[in-house]
Every structure is written in structure tokens, then in C-alpha cells.
Design an enzyme around this catalytic site. Structure first.
Site, short mmCIF file in Angstrom:
data_model
loop_
_atom_site.label_atom_id
_atom_site.label_comp_id
_atom_site.label_asym_id
_atom_site.label_seq_id
_atom_site.Cartn_x
_atom_site.Cartn_y
_atom_site.Cartn_z
N ASN A 26 -17.85 -27.86 -56.56
CA ASN A 26 -19.13 -27.18 -56.76
C ASN A 26 -18.86 -25.71 -56.49
O ASN A 26 -18.76 -25.31 -55.33
CB ASN A 26 -20.18 -27.75 -55.80
CG ASN A 26 -21.50 -26.98 -55.88
OD1 ASN A 26 -21.65 -26.09 -56.72
ND2 ASN A 26 -22.43 -27.30 -54.99
N TRP A 27 -18.73 -24.94 -57.55
CA TRP A 27 -18.36 -23.52 -57.39
C TRP A 27 -19.51 -22.71 -56.80
O TRP A 27 -19.33 -21.58 -56.40
CB TRP A 27 -17.96 -22.93 -58.73
CG TRP A 27 -16.64 -23.42 -59.27
CD1 TRP A 27 -15.79 -24.35 -58.70
CD2 TRP A 27 -15.99 -23.00 -60.48
NE1 TRP A 27 -14.68 -24.52 -59.47
CE2 TRP A 27 -14.77 -23.71 -60.59
CE3 TRP A 27 -16.32 -22.10 -61.49
CZ2 TRP A 27 -13.89 -23.54 -61.66
CZ3 TRP A 27 -15.44 -21.93 -62.56
CH2 TRP A 27 -14.25 -22.64 -62.64
N LYS A 28 -20.72 -23.26 -56.81
CA LYS A 28 -21.92 -22.52 -56.36
C LYS A 28 -21.97 -21.19 -57.12
O LYS A 28 -21.55 -21.15 -58.28
CB LYS A 28 -21.92 -22.37 -54.84
CG LYS A 28 -21.75 -23.73 -54.16
CD LYS A 28 -22.02 -23.73 -52.70
CE LYS A 28 -21.81 -25.16 -52.15
NZ LYS A 28 -22.09 -25.26 -50.73
N HIS A 53 -29.14 -30.74 -54.64
CA HIS A 53 -28.26 -30.17 -53.61
C HIS A 53 -29.13 -29.60 -52.48
O HIS A 53 -30.21 -29.07 -52.73
CB HIS A 53 -27.39 -29.07 -54.21
CG HIS A 53 -26.29 -28.64 -53.29
ND1 HIS A 53 -26.50 -27.76 -52.26
CD2 HIS A 53 -24.99 -29.00 -53.21
CE1 HIS A 53 -25.36 -27.59 -51.59
NE2 HIS A 53 -24.44 -28.33 -52.15
N GLU A 81 -28.95 -26.96 -50.88
CA GLU A 81 -29.30 -25.54 -51.04
C GLU A 81 -30.50 -25.38 -51.97
O GLU A 81 -31.33 -24.50 -51.78
CB GLU A 81 -28.07 -24.76 -51.55
CG GLU A 81 -27.05 -24.59 -50.43
CD GLU A 81 -25.61 -24.46 -50.89
OE1 GLU A 81 -25.35 -24.23 -52.09
OE2 GLU A 81 -24.72 -24.63 -50.02
N GLU A 116 -24.18 -35.49 -48.44
CA GLU A 116 -23.82 -34.16 -47.96
C GLU A 116 -24.69 -33.81 -46.76
O GLU A 116 -25.80 -33.27 -46.93
CB GLU A 116 -24.04 -33.13 -49.07
CG GLU A 116 -23.15 -33.30 -50.28
CD GLU A 116 -22.84 -31.96 -50.94
OE1 GLU A 116 -21.67 -31.70 -51.18
OE2 GLU A 116 -23.78 -31.19 -51.21
N GLY A 120 -20.53 -25.82 -45.60
CA GLY A 120 -20.16 -24.43 -45.39
C GLY A 120 -20.02 -24.04 -43.94
O GLY A 120 -19.93 -22.85 -43.61
N SER A 180 -17.66 -29.39 -45.96
CA SER A 180 -16.44 -28.91 -45.29
C SER A 180 -15.23 -29.82 -45.50
O SER A 180 -14.44 -30.01 -44.58
CB SER A 180 -16.71 -28.69 -43.79
OG SER A 180 -17.67 -27.67 -43.61
N GLY A 226 -17.13 -27.68 -51.93
CA GLY A 226 -17.64 -26.33 -52.10
C GLY A 226 -16.52 -25.31 -51.97
O GLY A 226 -15.71 -25.13 -52.88
N GLY A 227 -16.45 -24.66 -50.83
CA GLY A 227 -15.50 -23.55 -50.62
C GLY A 227 -14.08 -23.86 -51.04
O GLY A 227 -13.43 -23.03 -51.69
P1 13P Z 1 -18.46 -26.84 -48.52
O1 13P Z 1 -17.31 -27.69 -49.00
O2 13P Z 1 -18.21 -25.37 -48.71
O3 13P Z 1 -18.87 -27.20 -47.12
O4 13P Z 1 -19.71 -27.17 -49.47
C1 13P Z 1 -20.05 -28.49 -49.71
C2 13P Z 1 -21.07 -28.55 -50.77
O5 13P Z 1 -22.17 -28.09 -50.62
C3 13P Z 1 -20.67 -29.16 -52.05
O6 13P Z 1 -21.78 -29.36 -52.88
#
Ligand code: 13P
Length: 241
Positions: free
Chosen positions: A9-11, A95, A97, A164, A170, A202, A223-224
Site C-alpha cells: 500500500n504505497w499510500k 483502511h 486512515e 490492521e 506506521g 509495521s 505500508g512503509g
Molecule cells: P505500515 O506497514 O507502514 O505500518 O502500514 C501498514 C498499512 O497501513 C498498510 O495498509
């Protein structure tokens, strides 16, 4: 259906040059790898270009959000049909967020899920509790409610479920493999034994193998670490069956 899946997930990250470099590195790094499906969920403006770059490769692609409406006067929104027209396979729905920063309700998430299913794509439905909810022993109540709202409207079909925990996203603080397993087993009982249930929050090369080794964890939503080619490649490798 159930099977190993690692989705990045590149966000809201990337640009045309960095996307291409990242995809080329990941494609080279996972060449010939079997036993796991790899996907990237990219920002809307890059979808068409990324689709072209990934055509004929082993990496699938998806979007990070979608409108619950079919069409109309919804400035700034993107419909499921628009995504499907480009060959989009996955769409992240609900998600945390989106729920937290943009106030998406369970009902809205359920409508988005239904729209993605109706367009023939695969939703990746995200559920997860906050730290406050976990501390109050409400994890199952919260993720159960988030999932139920979707199931009241649509059958889960071949959709993907992503656990999640909000406190792990994050933060560098991942759920332990046992914590993930407990919630995944709970969620799986509410859908089907054949549903893919992946973990996000994470996930890093250092912890991926232990988390993916749990019997009800079928992969990850990353994510990251999905923005760093070597990390993402190592995580995909850790998910091989
Ligand atoms: P991180 O891997 O950066 O914690 O993010 C997870 C996420 O929100 C994937 O959708």
C-alpha cells in the site's frame, strides 16, 4: 481465494520516476518466485501508467480507495467501473486512515465493498482496533462489527480480509504473531475457511516470516516497507508457501 498474498500500500507516496525504479527493482527481485501473489496499490494518478508497466508481469495492481457511488456529481471521486475499465484487480476498502482521517463509516465501507464486488474486482477489506479498544478488551467486538456491516450487505465471496490494528500502522510496533493469529482465527470463522486473511501494521523483513508462519495469516498488507524495494522483496519472499 485463500492463497498467499503480499500487497504493498504505497499510500500517498511516489512519483513517476521513483515508481518505475521501485517496480523494476521489485520485478527483478521476485522473478521466478512462486507460491505467493504480489500486488501494489498505488495512488490514482499513477494507476494507468503502472498498469502499463506491470502488464504481462507477475505483479498485480490495485487502488487504495473507491467511491461507493456508481456515477454522478461527486467531485473528486473515482468509481469502481472506472478502475475496472483499466483492468484494476484489487481495491483497498475501509483502511483505518480512511475511517479515521476522512470519517468513513461502516455503512460507507460496506457500500464501497459492494461496489468493488459488483465491478468484478477484489476488495481488500481492512478492519482493526485502536489501542484504546484493545486495552479495553474490545478487539473482537470492533473487528467483528466492522466485518458484520459488510456481510449484512454483500456476501464476502473471494474478497480479501486484512487485519490492521490501528496501533500497529506506521508505528514500528507490530502485533505479535500470536496476537495476529488470535484475531485472524476469529475473523476467519466469520467468513469462510477459504478466505485469504492478511495482516498489516509495521510488517518489516525482520518480523515478516514469524507473522506469516501463523496458521491463519495468509500474507501481508505492507505500508512503509513496500516503498523500499529490498524490504518489499524480502517480505514477499518470506510469504512463500
Ligand atoms: P505500515 O506497514 O507502514 O505500518 O502500514 C501498514 C498499512 O497501513 C498498510 O495498509
Amino acid at each position: 481465494m485463500r492463497g498467499r498474498l503480499v500487497a504493498g500500500n504505497w499510500k500517498m507516496h511516489g512519483n513517476r520516476a521513483s515508481n518505475l525504479a521501485l517496480l523494476n527493482s521489485v520485478l527483478a527481485g521476485i522473478a521466478g518466485l512462486e507460491g505467493v501473489t504480489c500486488a501494489v496499490c498505488v495512488p490514482f494518478p499513477y494507476l494507468g501508467e503502472v498498469a502499463g508497466q506491470l502488464k504481462g508481469t507477475s505483479i498485480a495492481w490495485g487502488a487504495q480507495n473507491v467511491s461507493e457511488h456508481a456515477q454522478g456529481a461527486y467531485t473528486g471521486e473515482v468509481s469502481a467501473a472506472m478502475l475496472a475499465e483499466f483492468g484494476c484487480r484489487y481495491v483497498i476498502v475501509g483502511h483505518s486512515e480512511r475511517r479515521q482521517l476522512y470519517g468513513e463509516s461502516d455503512a460507507q465501507v460496506a457500500a464501497k465493498f459492494a461496489a468493488v464486488m459488483a465491478a468484478g474486482m477484489t476488495p481488500i477489506l481492512c478492519v482493526g482496533e485502536t489501542l484504546e479498544e484493545r486495552d479495553a478488551a474490545r478487539t473482537e467486538a470492533v473487528v467483528g462489527r466492522q466485518l458484520s456491516k459488510v456481510l449484512e450487505k454483500t456476501s464476502f465471496g473471494k474478497a480479501v480480509l486484512a487485519y490492521e490494528p490501528v496501533w500497529a500502522i506506521g508505528t514500528g510496533r507490530n502485533a505479535t504473531p500470536e496476537q495476529a493469529q488470535e484475531v485472524h482465527a476469529f475473523l476467519r470463522r466469520k467468513v469462510s475457511p477459504e478466505t485469504a486473511v492478511i495482516y498489516g501494521g509495521s510488517v518489516k523483513p525482520q518480523n515478516a516470516a514469524a507473522i506469516f508462519a501463523m496458521p491463519d495469516v495468509d500474507g501481508g498488507l505492507i505500508g512503509g516497507a513496500s516503498l523500499v524495494a529490498k524490504d518489499f522483496i524480502d517480505i514477499v519472499k518470506a510469504a512463500r508457501t
